[in-house]
Motif scaffolding. Structure first.
Motif, PDB file in Angstrom:
ATOM      1  N   ILE A   1      -7.088   9.715 -31.438  1.00  0.00           N
ATOM      2  CA  ILE A   1      -5.637   9.821 -31.275  1.00  0.00           C
ATOM      3  C   ILE A   1      -4.938   9.115 -32.429  1.00  0.00           C
ATOM      4  O   ILE A   1      -5.186   7.938 -32.694  1.00  0.00           O
ATOM      5  CB  ILE A   1      -5.189   9.206 -29.936  1.00  0.00           C
ATOM      6  N   SER A   2      -4.078   9.845 -33.121  1.00  0.00           N
ATOM      7  CA  SER A   2      -3.271   9.269 -34.195  1.00  0.00           C
ATOM      8  C   SER A   2      -1.929   8.833 -33.616  1.00  0.00           C
ATOM      9  O   SER A   2      -1.192   9.648 -33.044  1.00  0.00           O
ATOM     10  CB  SER A   2      -3.057  10.292 -35.308  1.00  0.00           C
ATOM     11  N   LEU A   3      -1.613   7.538 -33.741  1.00  0.00           N
ATOM     12  CA  LEU A   3      -0.389   6.961 -33.178  1.00  0.00           C
ATOM     13  C   LEU A   3       0.572   6.567 -34.300  1.00  0.00           C
ATOM     14  O   LEU A   3       0.160   5.952 -35.293  1.00  0.00           O
ATOM     15  CB  LEU A   3      -0.721   5.729 -32.344  1.00  0.00           C
ATOM     16  N   VAL A   4       1.844   6.906 -34.145  1.00  0.00           N
ATOM     17  CA  VAL A   4       2.858   6.589 -35.144  1.00  0.00           C
ATOM     18  C   VAL A   4       4.022   5.850 -34.479  1.00  0.00           C
ATOM     19  O   VAL A   4       4.181   5.872 -33.254  1.00  0.00           O
ATOM     20  CB  VAL A   4       3.366   7.864 -35.856  1.00  0.00           C
ATOM     21  N   ALA A   5       4.845   5.200 -35.301  1.00  0.00           N
ATOM     22  CA  ALA A   5       5.893   4.323 -34.777  1.00  0.00           C
ATOM     23  C   ALA A   5       7.099   5.064 -34.231  1.00  0.00           C
ATOM     24  O   ALA A   5       7.848   4.516 -33.418  1.00  0.00           O
ATOM     25  CB  ALA A   5       6.330   3.354 -35.870  1.00  0.00           C
ATOM     26  N   SER A   6       7.307   6.300 -34.669  1.00  0.00           N
ATOM     27  CA  SER A   6       8.500   7.037 -34.286  1.00  0.00           C
ATOM     28  C   SER A   6       8.164   8.512 -34.073  1.00  0.00           C
ATOM     29  O   SER A   6       7.245   9.048 -34.716  1.00  0.00           O
ATOM     30  CB  SER A   6       9.582   6.898 -35.355  1.00  0.00           C
ATOM     31  N   ALA A   7       8.928   9.155 -33.214  1.00  0.00           N
ATOM     32  CA  ALA A   7       8.727  10.590 -32.973  1.00  0.00           C
ATOM     33  C   ALA A   7       9.060  11.410 -34.204  1.00  0.00           C
ATOM     34  O   ALA A   7       8.651  12.573 -34.312  1.00  0.00           O
ATOM     35  CB  ALA A   7       9.583  11.040 -31.790  1.00  0.00           C
ATOM     36  N   ASP A   8       9.798  10.827 -35.150  1.00  0.00           N
ATOM     37  CA  ASP A   8      10.175  11.534 -36.373  1.00  0.00           C
ATOM     38  C   ASP A   8       9.084  11.498 -37.447  1.00  0.00           C
ATOM     39  O   ASP A   8       9.146  12.245 -38.419  1.00  0.00           O
ATOM     40  CB  ASP A   8      11.459  10.938 -36.954  1.00  0.00           C
ATOM     41  N   VAL A   9       8.098  10.625 -37.277  1.00  0.00           N
ATOM     42  CA  VAL A   9       7.043  10.480 -38.279  1.00  0.00           C
ATOM     43  C   VAL A   9       6.029  11.616 -38.124  1.00  0.00           C
ATOM     44  O   VAL A   9       5.524  11.866 -37.026  1.00  0.00           O
ATOM     45  CB  VAL A   9       6.329   9.124 -38.136  1.00  0.00           C
ATOM     46  N   ASP A  10       5.742  12.311 -39.213  1.00  0.00           N
ATOM     47  CA  ASP A  10       4.774  13.406 -39.159  1.00  0.00           C
ATOM     48  C   ASP A  10       3.634  13.224 -40.168  1.00  0.00           C
ATOM     49  O   ASP A  10       2.905  14.167 -40.479  1.00  0.00           O
ATOM     50  CB  ASP A  10       5.457  14.755 -39.397  1.00  0.00           C
ATOM     51  N   ASP A  11       3.487  12.009 -40.670  1.00  0.00           N
ATOM     52  CA  ASP A  11       2.464  11.712 -41.669  1.00  0.00           C
ATOM     53  C   ASP A  11       1.396  10.819 -41.044  1.00  0.00           C
ATOM     54  O   ASP A  11       1.663   9.677 -40.673  1.00  0.00           O
ATOM     55  CB  ASP A  11       3.105  11.023 -42.880  1.00  0.00           C
ATOM     56  N   GLU A  12       0.164  11.333 -40.951  1.00  0.00           N
ATOM     57  CA  GLU A  12      -0.919  10.537 -40.363  1.00  0.00           C
ATOM     58  C   GLU A  12      -1.191   9.266 -41.153  1.00  0.00           C
ATOM     59  O   GLU A  12      -1.675   8.278 -40.591  1.00  0.00           O
ATOM     60  CB  GLU A  12      -2.199  11.366 -40.267  1.00  0.00           C
ATOM     61  N   CYS A  13      -0.920   9.278 -42.453  1.00  0.00           N
ATOM     62  CA  CYS A  13      -1.158   8.088 -43.271  1.00  0.00           C
ATOM     63  C   CYS A  13      -0.214   6.946 -42.909  1.00  0.00           C
ATOM     64  O   CYS A  13      -0.394   5.819 -43.380  1.00  0.00           O
ATOM     65  CB  CYS A  13      -1.031   8.430 -44.756  1.00  0.00           C
ATOM     66  N   ALA A  14       0.804   7.213 -42.095  1.00  0.00           N
ATOM     67  CA  ALA A  14       1.720   6.167 -41.640  1.00  0.00           C
ATOM     68  C   ALA A  14       1.296   5.615 -40.281  1.00  0.00           C
ATOM     69  O   ALA A  14       1.918   4.675 -39.782  1.00  0.00           O
ATOM     70  CB  ALA A  14       3.143   6.713 -41.553  1.00  0.00           C
ATOM     71  N   GLY A  15       0.260   6.193 -39.692  1.00  0.00           N
ATOM     72  CA  GLY A  15      -0.129   5.817 -38.340  1.00  0.00           C
ATOM     73  C   GLY A  15      -1.445   5.059 -38.276  1.00  0.00           C
ATOM     74  O   GLY A  15      -2.063   4.724 -39.285  1.00  0.00           O
ATOM     75  N   VAL A  16      -1.848   4.791 -37.040  1.00  0.00           N
ATOM     76  CA  VAL A  16      -3.114   4.120 -36.762  1.00  0.00           C
ATOM     77  C   VAL A  16      -3.876   4.939 -35.727  1.00  0.00           C
ATOM     78  O   VAL A  16      -3.366   5.921 -35.193  1.00  0.00           O
ATOM     79  CB  VAL A  16      -2.901   2.674 -36.258  1.00  0.00           C
ATOM     80  N   VAL A  17      -5.092   4.500 -35.439  1.00  0.00           N
ATOM     81  CA  VAL A  17      -5.981   5.277 -34.569  1.00  0.00           C
ATOM     82  C   VAL A  17      -6.283   4.522 -33.280  1.00  0.00           C
ATOM     83  O   VAL A  17      -6.449   3.304 -33.275  1.00  0.00           O
ATOM     84  CB  VAL A  17      -7.294   5.606 -35.309  1.00  0.00           C
ATOM     85  N   ALA A  18      -6.363   5.287 -32.197  1.00  0.00           N
ATOM     86  CA  ALA A  18      -6.880   4.788 -30.922  1.00  0.00           C
ATOM     87  C   ALA A  18      -7.896   5.818 -30.422  1.00  0.00           C
ATOM     88  O   ALA A  18      -7.759   7.011 -30.700  1.00  0.00           O
ATOM     89  CB  ALA A  18      -5.760   4.596 -29.901  1.00  0.00           C
ATOM     90  N   GLU A  19      -8.911   5.359 -29.714  1.00  0.00           N
ATOM     91  CA  GLU A  19      -9.977   6.263 -29.287  1.00  0.00           C
ATOM     92  C   GLU A  19     -10.254   6.121 -27.792  1.00  0.00           C
ATOM     93  O   GLU A  19     -10.400   5.013 -27.274  1.00  0.00           O
ATOM     94  CB  GLU A  19     -11.270   5.970 -30.058  1.00  0.00           C
ATOM     95  N   MET A  20     -10.327   7.280 -27.138  1.00  0.00           N
ATOM     96  CA  MET A  20     -10.778   7.339 -25.747  1.00  0.00           C
ATOM     97  C   MET A  20     -12.287   7.557 -25.756  1.00  0.00           C
ATOM     98  O   MET A  20     -12.776   8.574 -26.254  1.00  0.00           O
ATOM     99  CB  MET A  20     -10.094   8.482 -24.999  1.00  0.00           C
ATOM    100  N   SER A  21     -13.015   6.601 -25.244  1.00  0.00           N
ATOM    101  CA  SER A  21     -14.470   6.699 -25.198  1.00  0.00           C
ATOM    102  C   SER A  21     -14.903   7.664 -24.100  1.00  0.00           C
ATOM    103  O   SER A  21     -14.225   7.789 -23.071  1.00  0.00           O
ATOM    104  CB  SER A  21     -15.066   5.309 -24.919  1.00  0.00           C
TER     105      SER A  21
END
Length: 290
Positions: free
Chosen positions: A183-203
């Motif tokens: 899952i790629s998480l970003v700070a705002s709904a307006d952000v569409d760049d994965e390089c601005a986000g971080v990752v979370a993983e469902m095991s």
């Protein structure tokens, strides 16, 4: 009948062939006095057993125990540093009140790692820094690896992962139930760049039935805030984005290698999202959509 000279030529040819075959055999065998190269031991299925007595598995528990829990242990199919990293990825033992963090906090943690040349990371050597997985996770623990954290963000995209060492790779069926959800998480709904986000993983271990790639994508399309709680982890096998650009094949786009992995709790905001928010677990939110 062959002449004496013909027999001599024939025997000479056989002798030369024997010498050549002997040289080939010697060149392909271990050097004299050297032990033969070790081969990886055959994979042995092991049960998934956390090191703590009361692991914080996601709720609600799946209706049926996932098959991977009986086949793939904490270290997955990894050994050495990779096995230790896999155990960190599979850590359901973080406790205490979760610390609220932001994407900026994870960016700052990445900067601290990069200031320490003793922490190796990446999928190849770069300069004086050796590639990962890191051989010593103690400096990472000092920075926070192993803590229970909560991040409020928006889902940019969710991906169903394929075979990985942490989940025993090709030693288990190549099916979604045996793989992570990235899952790629970003700070705002307006952000569409994965390089601005971080990752979370469902095991896949002990994963609730409603925790599917499709359901997380539904949240993403509606641009609803989420609150993700879980284990803080540093993924030392990759490089983060650099100057807003991905770091090439094998490096998922993100601004920091610090992740929430695995996720213990995944909540969706259904009201007052600009304030305290009304937070609903993903399984309850899915029921509300029907």
């Amino acid at each position: 009948m062959k002449s004496t000279r013909q027999w001599h030529y024939s025997l000479t040819g056989v002798f030369l062939i024997a010498i050549v075959c002997g040289l080939i055999a010697i060149s392909s065998s271990p050097a004299f006095g050297q032990a033969p190269a070790k081969t990886a031991p055959p994979f042995k299925p092991t049960k998934f057993k956390p090191v703590c007595t009361q692991p914080s598995y996601p709720a609600p528990a799946p209706a049926k125990s996932p098959e991977i829990d009986a086949q793939c242990g904490l270290a997955g199919s990894g050994a050495g540093p990779e096995g230790q990293q896999n155990m960190a990825k599979n850590n359901f033992c973080a406790t205490g009140a979760p610390q609220t963090i932001t994407i900026d906090d994870l960016k700052n943690l990445q900067a601290q790692v990069e200031k320490n040349p003793a922490i190796n990371f990446g999928n190849e050597n770069k300069g004086t820094r050796k590639k990962g997985p890191t051989t010593n996770r103690a400096p990472l623990k000092k920075l926070g690896e192993g803590k229970l954290v909560t991040l409020k963000a928006f889902v940019l995209i969710a991906r169903q992962e394929g075979p990985e060492s942490v989940n025993c790779e090709k030693n288990v069926p190549d099916q979604p139930a045996f793989h992570d959800i990235h899952i790629s998480l970003v700070a705002s709904a307006d952000v569409d760049d994965e390089c601005a986000g971080v990752v979370a993983e469902m095991s896949p271990h002990h994963r609730p039935d409603a925790w599917t790639h499709g359901n997380v994508e539904k949240v993403s399309k509606l641009k609803l805030p989420v609150r993700v709680t879980g284990h803080l982890y540093f993924d030392s096998s990759h490089f983060p984005c650099s100057n807003g650009q991905g770091s090439g094949e094998g490096n998922p786009k993100r601004v920091s290698l610090w992740e929430i992995h695995p996720i213990y709790k995944f909540e969706v905001c259904t009201g007052n999202c600009d304030g305290a928010g009304t937070w609903v677990p993903l399984d309850e939110w899915v029921k509300q959509q029907k």
